[in-house]
Design a protein around this motif. Structure first.
Motif, PDB file in Angstrom:
ATOM      1  N   ILE A  67     116.925 -12.398  35.497  1.00 18.00           N
ATOM      2  CA  ILE A  67     116.312 -11.136  35.904  1.00 18.00           C
ATOM      3  C   ILE A  67     115.295 -10.642  34.881  1.00 18.00           C
ATOM      4  O   ILE A  67     114.301 -10.019  35.233  1.00 18.00           O
ATOM      5  N   GLU A  68     115.512 -10.982  33.607  1.00  7.82           N
ATOM      6  CA  GLU A  68     114.549 -10.572  32.588  1.00  7.82           C
ATOM      7  C   GLU A  68     113.212 -11.288  32.793  1.00  7.82           C
ATOM      8  O   GLU A  68     112.153 -10.759  32.467  1.00  7.82           O
ATOM      9  N   PHE A 103     120.366  -9.396  42.305  1.00  4.47           N
ATOM     10  CA  PHE A 103     119.941 -10.572  41.537  1.00  4.47           C
ATOM     11  C   PHE A 103     121.197 -11.071  40.841  1.00  4.47           C
ATOM     12  O   PHE A 103     121.751 -10.407  39.962  1.00  4.47           O
ATOM     13  N   TYR A 104     121.656 -12.236  41.257  1.00  5.77           N
ATOM     14  CA  TYR A 104     122.892 -12.806  40.737  1.00  5.77           C
ATOM     15  C   TYR A 104     122.591 -13.920  39.737  1.00  5.77           C
ATOM     16  O   TYR A 104     121.763 -14.795  40.020  1.00  5.77           O
ATOM     17  N   ILE A 113     126.444 -10.155  38.868  1.00  4.17           N
ATOM     18  CA  ILE A 113     125.289  -9.427  39.382  1.00  4.17           C
ATOM     19  C   ILE A 113     124.616  -8.642  38.256  1.00  4.17           C
ATOM     20  O   ILE A 113     125.241  -7.806  37.609  1.00  4.17           O
ATOM     21  N   ALA A 114     123.349  -8.939  38.054  1.00  4.08           N
ATOM     22  CA  ALA A 114     122.617  -8.359  36.934  1.00  4.08           C
ATOM     23  C   ALA A 114     121.759  -7.157  37.324  1.00  4.08           C
ATOM     24  O   ALA A 114     121.556  -6.255  36.519  1.00  4.08           O
ATOM     25  N   GLY A 115     121.252  -7.169  38.530  1.00  9.32           N
ATOM     26  CA  GLY A 115     120.358  -6.082  38.894  1.00  9.32           C
ATOM     27  C   GLY A 115     119.974  -6.105  40.358  1.00  9.32           C
ATOM     28  O   GLY A 115     120.573  -6.813  41.164  1.00  9.32           O
ATOM     29  N   ARG A 157     115.664  -2.645  39.314  1.00 10.69           N
ATOM     30  CA  ARG A 157     116.331  -2.117  38.129  1.00 10.69           C
ATOM     31  C   ARG A 157     117.502  -3.009  37.758  1.00 10.69           C
ATOM     32  O   ARG A 157     117.965  -3.809  38.557  1.00 10.69           O
ATOM     33  N   MET A 158     117.981  -2.840  36.534  1.00 11.86           N
ATOM     34  CA  MET A 158     119.207  -3.514  36.122  1.00 11.86           C
ATOM     35  C   MET A 158     120.368  -2.720  36.711  1.00 11.86           C
ATOM     36  O   MET A 158     120.236  -1.520  36.979  1.00 11.86           O
TER      37      MET A 158
END
Length: 215
Positions: A67-68, A103-104, A113-115, A157-158
DNA sequence: GCCAACGTTGGC
DNA sequence: GCCAACGTTGGC
């Protein structure tokens, strides 16, 4: 599984047509209503998409895309290329602009799950299927009848806190035993699918977890 | 790195 | 169209 790199919006619009078909089960002449078939698939509006946040080399190419990495791109937007599974592809083809997806992070130290991200462009041809240099090149797919599609997603977003797979799994097991929103969640009932639908109830429940203490 | 689960391929 | 062999996914 993971889709991967690529910077922002990719090619042109258009979605390619057809759908492949994937499971069959249909009887000749008869229609099979319930699920399956393309006519009217259940309408999902929330999704979960998997990608690998840690470096892993496939044919010498790093497939890392966490995700970053999405957040760091221009407009925080990327195409979600590389999906090479018919069910996952078909779910992407059902996606509508504006819908949300978790976003997994998969295949990593701490899966979960990150965001959140948003679908910003509906399904169109995944150009990487024709690129011999690409990890997901598909020699069987021809430009006049492309097999694979992708969508564009934008970082939203996160999560307020990372939601670990382990926690989701205990909730799933608990809900399966006693009833609850995650009883049939695709993350566990269709574990290998990299693009999954969520019901509104599943989505809302998972979202509410970010305000709860970790299990 | 192991390996279970499951999707895909190809011979017949 | 069946199904065994094979390949991939992804947690652990």
């Amino acid at each position: 599984m993971p889709p991967k790199k690529r910077s922002r919006v990719g090619g042109k619009a258009g979605s390619s047509g057809e759908d492949g078909q994937h499971k069959s089960s249909s009887v000749a002449g008869k229609k099979r209503k319930s699920e399956e078939s393309s006519p009217d698939p259940p309408q999902y509006a929330r999704w979960l998409m998997k990608s690998e946040p840690e470096s892993r080399f496939e044919n010498g190419i790093d497939v890392k895309f966490g995700i970053e990495d999405l957040k760091a791109l221009p407009e925080q937007t990327s195409c979600w290329d590389g999906v090479r599974n018919y069910q996952a592809r078909n779910f992407m083809r059902q996606m509508k602009e504006g819908q949300l997806a978790f976003f997994y992070h998969s295949n990593c130290k701490e899966p979960g799950i990150a965001g959140l991200m948003k679908i910003v462009k509906e399904a169109y041809v995944d150009h990487t299927q024709f690129d011999k240099k690409d990890v997901h090149y598909d020699a069987s797919s021809k430009p006049d009848n492309p097999k694979w599609s992708m969508v564009d997603v934008q970082y939203q977003r996160m999560m307020k806190r990372f939601l670990p797979l382990s926690e989701l799994k205990s909730l799933h097991l608990q809900h399966r035993a006693e009833g609850g929103p995650l009883k049939d969640v695709a993350l566990f009932t269709r574990a290998r699918l990299s693009v999954q639908p969520l019901t509104a109830e599943e989505f809302d429940f998972i979202l509410s977890l970010e305000d709860e203490e970790p299990l």
